[in-house]
Scaffold this motif. Structure first.
Motif, PDB file in Angstrom:
ATOM      1  N   GLN A 134       0.923  -1.070   0.028  1.00  0.00           N
ATOM      2  CA  GLN A 134       0.151   0.058   0.004  1.00  0.00           C
ATOM      3  C   GLN A 134       0.945   1.234   0.021  1.00  0.00           C
ATOM      4  O   GLN A 134       1.870   1.405   1.043  1.00  0.00           O
ATOM      5  CB  GLN A 134      -0.957  -0.125   1.239  1.00  0.00           C
ATOM      6  CG  GLN A 134      -1.822  -0.901   1.228  1.00  0.00           C
ATOM      7  CD  GLN A 134      -2.888  -0.802   0.301  1.00  0.00           C
ATOM      8  OE1 GLN A 134      -3.210   0.148  -0.402  1.00  0.00           O
ATOM      9  NE2 GLN A 134      -3.636  -1.855  -0.210  1.00  0.00           N
ATOM     10  N   THR A 170      -0.047  11.276  -0.451  1.00  0.00           N
ATOM     11  CA  THR A 170      -0.345  12.651  -0.212  1.00  0.00           C
ATOM     12  C   THR A 170      -0.727  12.747   1.317  1.00  0.00           C
ATOM     13  O   THR A 170      -0.795  11.612   2.105  1.00  0.00           O
ATOM     14  CB  THR A 170      -1.731  12.915  -0.928  1.00  0.00           C
ATOM     15  OG1 THR A 170      -2.770  12.308  -0.340  1.00  0.00           O
ATOM     16  CG2 THR A 170      -1.796  12.847  -2.323  1.00  0.00           C
ATOM     17  N   GLU A 222      -3.102  13.994   2.733  1.00  0.00           N
ATOM     18  CA  GLU A 222      -4.761  13.745   2.936  1.00  0.00           C
ATOM     19  C   GLU A 222      -4.775  12.248   3.277  1.00  0.00           C
ATOM     20  O   GLU A 222      -5.728  11.716   4.125  1.00  0.00           O
ATOM     21  CB  GLU A 222      -5.486  14.216   1.762  1.00  0.00           C
ATOM     22  CG  GLU A 222      -7.040  13.978   1.813  1.00  0.00           C
ATOM     23  CD  GLU A 222      -7.790  14.513   0.787  1.00  0.00           C
ATOM     24  OE1 GLU A 222      -8.986  14.227   0.911  1.00  0.00           O
ATOM     25  OE2 GLU A 222      -7.406  14.699  -0.304  1.00  0.00           O
ATOM     26  N   GLU A 223      -4.127  11.435   2.285  1.00  0.00           N
ATOM     27  CA  GLU A 223      -4.138   9.963   2.545  1.00  0.00           C
ATOM     28  C   GLU A 223      -3.510   9.667   4.011  1.00  0.00           C
ATOM     29  O   GLU A 223      -4.247   8.673   4.537  1.00  0.00           O
ATOM     30  CB  GLU A 223      -3.450   9.251   1.416  1.00  0.00           C
ATOM     31  CG  GLU A 223      -4.140   9.306   0.291  1.00  0.00           C
ATOM     32  CD  GLU A 223      -3.452   8.660  -0.831  1.00  0.00           C
ATOM     33  OE1 GLU A 223      -4.046   8.255  -2.247  1.00  0.00           O
ATOM     34  OE2 GLU A 223      -2.316   8.470  -0.687  1.00  0.00           O
ATOM     35  N   GLN A 282      -6.056  10.476   6.578  1.00  0.00           N
ATOM     36  CA  GLN A 282      -7.319   9.327   6.908  1.00  0.00           C
ATOM     37  C   GLN A 282      -6.800   7.931   7.281  1.00  0.00           C
ATOM     38  O   GLN A 282      -7.341   7.364   8.026  1.00  0.00           O
ATOM     39  CB  GLN A 282      -7.626   9.290   5.387  1.00  0.00           C
ATOM     40  CG  GLN A 282      -8.541  10.582   4.682  1.00  0.00           C
ATOM     41  CD  GLN A 282      -8.966  10.331   3.312  1.00  0.00           C
ATOM     42  OE1 GLN A 282      -8.577   9.594   2.576  1.00  0.00           O
ATOM     43  NE2 GLN A 282      -9.813  11.181   2.927  1.00  0.00           N
ATOM     44  N   THR A 324      -7.385  -0.491  -2.630  1.00  0.00           N
ATOM     45  CA  THR A 324      -6.685   0.870  -2.713  1.00  0.00           C
ATOM     46  C   THR A 324      -6.735   1.276  -1.201  1.00  0.00           C
ATOM     47  O   THR A 324      -7.647   1.039  -0.339  1.00  0.00           O
ATOM     48  CB  THR A 324      -7.172   1.751  -3.691  1.00  0.00           C
ATOM     49  OG1 THR A 324      -8.792   2.049  -3.270  1.00  0.00           O
ATOM     50  CG2 THR A 324      -7.298   1.261  -5.014  1.00  0.00           C
ATOM     51  N   ILE A 325      -5.846   2.431  -1.020  1.00  0.00           N
ATOM     52  CA  ILE A 325      -5.979   3.236   0.193  1.00  0.00           C
ATOM     53  C   ILE A 325      -7.559   3.834   0.533  1.00  0.00           C
ATOM     54  O   ILE A 325      -7.792   3.787   1.698  1.00  0.00           O
ATOM     55  CB  ILE A 325      -5.046   4.264   0.319  1.00  0.00           C
ATOM     56  CG1 ILE A 325      -3.577   3.618   0.599  1.00  0.00           C
ATOM     57  CG2 ILE A 325      -5.345   5.283   1.428  1.00  0.00           C
ATOM     58  CD1 ILE A 325      -3.393   3.075   1.746  1.00  0.00           C
ATOM     59  N   GLU A 326      -7.984   4.021  -0.511  1.00  0.00           N
ATOM     60  CA  GLU A 326      -9.257   4.877  -0.605  1.00  0.00           C
ATOM     61  C   GLU A 326     -10.364   3.857  -0.147  1.00  0.00           C
ATOM     62  O   GLU A 326     -11.396   4.053   0.804  1.00  0.00           O
ATOM     63  CB  GLU A 326      -9.890   5.397  -1.883  1.00  0.00           C
ATOM     64  CG  GLU A 326     -10.989   6.056  -1.997  1.00  0.00           C
ATOM     65  CD  GLU A 326     -11.391   6.857  -3.337  1.00  0.00           C
ATOM     66  OE1 GLU A 326     -12.477   7.474  -3.457  1.00  0.00           O
ATOM     67  OE2 GLU A 326     -10.577   6.632  -4.313  1.00  0.00           O
ATOM     68  N   GLN A 327     -10.295   2.583  -0.636  1.00  0.00           N
ATOM     69  CA  GLN A 327     -10.997   1.388  -0.413  1.00  0.00           C
ATOM     70  C   GLN A 327     -10.989   1.167   1.199  1.00  0.00           C
ATOM     71  O   GLN A 327     -11.886   0.874   1.700  1.00  0.00           O
ATOM     72  CB  GLN A 327     -10.928   0.236  -1.297  1.00  0.00           C
ATOM     73  CG  GLN A 327     -11.601   0.613  -2.765  1.00  0.00           C
ATOM     74  CD  GLN A 327     -10.992  -0.413  -3.626  1.00  0.00           C
ATOM     75  OE1 GLN A 327     -10.000  -0.906  -3.773  1.00  0.00           O
ATOM     76  NE2 GLN A 327     -12.183  -0.926  -4.630  1.00  0.00           N
ATOM     77  N   VAL A 341      -9.875   2.804   3.419  1.00  0.00           N
ATOM     78  CA  VAL A 341     -10.673   3.808   4.390  1.00  0.00           C
ATOM     79  C   VAL A 341     -11.857   3.668   4.544  1.00  0.00           C
ATOM     80  O   VAL A 341     -12.539   3.842   5.543  1.00  0.00           O
ATOM     81  CB  VAL A 341     -10.132   5.182   3.852  1.00  0.00           C
ATOM     82  CG1 VAL A 341     -10.907   6.254   4.588  1.00  0.00           C
ATOM     83  CG2 VAL A 341      -8.459   5.404   4.149  1.00  0.00           C
ATOM     84  N   ALA A 342     -12.741   3.539   3.327  1.00  0.00           N
ATOM     85  CA  ALA A 342     -13.993   3.393   3.111  1.00  0.00           C
ATOM     86  C   ALA A 342     -14.535   2.239   4.110  1.00  0.00           C
ATOM     87  O   ALA A 342     -15.340   2.117   4.766  1.00  0.00           O
ATOM     88  CB  ALA A 342     -14.682   3.198   1.857  1.00  0.00           C
ATOM     89  N   ASP A 366     -17.934  -2.880  -2.722  1.00  0.00           N
ATOM     90  CA  ASP A 366     -18.984  -2.215  -2.541  1.00  0.00           C
ATOM     91  C   ASP A 366     -20.033  -2.618  -1.868  1.00  0.00           C
ATOM     92  O   ASP A 366     -20.851  -2.069  -1.299  1.00  0.00           O
ATOM     93  CB  ASP A 366     -19.477  -1.490  -3.910  1.00  0.00           C
ATOM     94  CG  ASP A 366     -18.395  -0.267  -4.536  1.00  0.00           C
ATOM     95  OD1 ASP A 366     -17.574  -0.108  -3.855  1.00  0.00           O
ATOM     96  OD2 ASP A 366     -18.498  -0.071  -5.711  1.00  0.00           O
TER      97      ASP A 366
END
Length: 291
Positions: A146, A150, A152-153, A156, A179-182, A184-185, A210
């Motif tokens: 991973q 940024t 911001e990442e 989070q 991903t990092i975004e996934q 986090v979600a 999802d």
């Protein structure tokens, strides 16, 4: 990690609302705190904006020199990668007040830059200290595949506790390429490896991430699936179960409507009843009118 996440979101909003200072400037202000479940929950009020505040908590063991005994007034500190919080004040009945100072670590931004992460501004720097993340977390996550790129990442990752252990556990549960975004979600919506295993045991294997998030958001727990199957709904899809939860088709509602005469109603029928406001009270009132 939802009711627990709200204070962190408040922290982000409050910090981002503060005026931008030089990245290496000290921050000062007053603090209030209380002890809860071996954590010190802090509320900091910056001197440069006294009407603002932000809060975070840390284990009591993380503080150096801390005593929360009545009358205690010894200075204590919280040392993070990003810098050090120094506190002075007094405690009574598990609550404390006093003054604080945050001193950024001068090498912190350099280490981030070496890892390809832009220099945080003063507010971001203090926020990273509050959520206790920095180069060590970046490197540990990189070892799992991973890459944090940024500020911001990284914020989070700290707020929502995306740790290497969580990444590895999700990979073992069948989701090795999130991903990092996934990630986090998934943390936000409490998608845990244990819950994934619970779904898999009920036949829901390899669901899209999802779908996992939607099921968790709307309360489609393994227990809910088992309850619905116990009522005869053996072949419902993940989407069907989510739709039932969205529209309030609970096991209690199914039993209520079956007692009112709808023994053969399908899942779609029950959803339609909820959408149109039909319940057992409505059915009985209509029956009386017909009489």
């Amino acid at each position: 990690m939802t009711s627990r996440l709200s204070p962190w979101l408040t922290l982000v909003v409050m910090l981002l609302a503060l005026p931008v200072l030089a990245a290496d400037a000290q921050r000062t202000g007053t603090w209030g705190a209380h002890v809860r479940e071996q954590q010190l929950q802090l509320s900091l009020h910056p001197k440069d904006k006294p009407d603002s505040h932000h809060g975070f908590s840390a284990p009591l063991a993380d503080f150096q020199g801390l005593s929360t005994a009545d009358g205690s007034s010894a200075p204590f500190k919280l040392v993070r990668e990003a810098g050090t919080f120094d506190f002075e004040g007094r405690f009574k009945d598990g609550q404390g007040v006093g003054a604080w100072r945050f001193s950024p670590d001068a090498s912190f931004t350099k280490k981030l830059a070496e890892l390809g992460i832009p220099k945080p501004d003063a507010d971001e720097h203090m926020l990273l200290a509050s959520v206790n993340v920095g180069p060590q977390r970046v490197q540990a996550l990189a070892a799992t595949g991973q890459k944090v790129t940024t500020v911001e990442e990284l914020v989070q990752v700290g707020i929502f506790q995306v740790t290497p252990d969580y990444v590895r556990a999700m990979a073992s549960a069948g989701y090795p390429k999130l991903t990092i975004e996934q990630l986090v979600a998934c943390r936000i919506h409490q998608v845990t490896p244990e819950r994934i295993q619970g779904y898999a045991a009920l036949g829901f294997k390899g669901l899209p991430v999802d779908s996992l998030q939607a099921m968790s958001i709307h309360g489609v727990t393994p227990d809910f699936v088992r309850e619905m199957r116990g009522l005869g709904f053996k072949d419902l899809s993940a989407d069907d179960l989510v739709a039932m939860r969205i529209h309030g088709v609970t096991p209690a509602f199914v039993k209520e409507m079956r007692e009112a005469g709808y023994e053969n109603a399908t899942a779609e029928d029950f959803i339609s009843m909820r959408i149109h406001g039909i319940d057992s009270i409505f059915v009985r009132s209509m029956s009386k009118k017909r009489k």
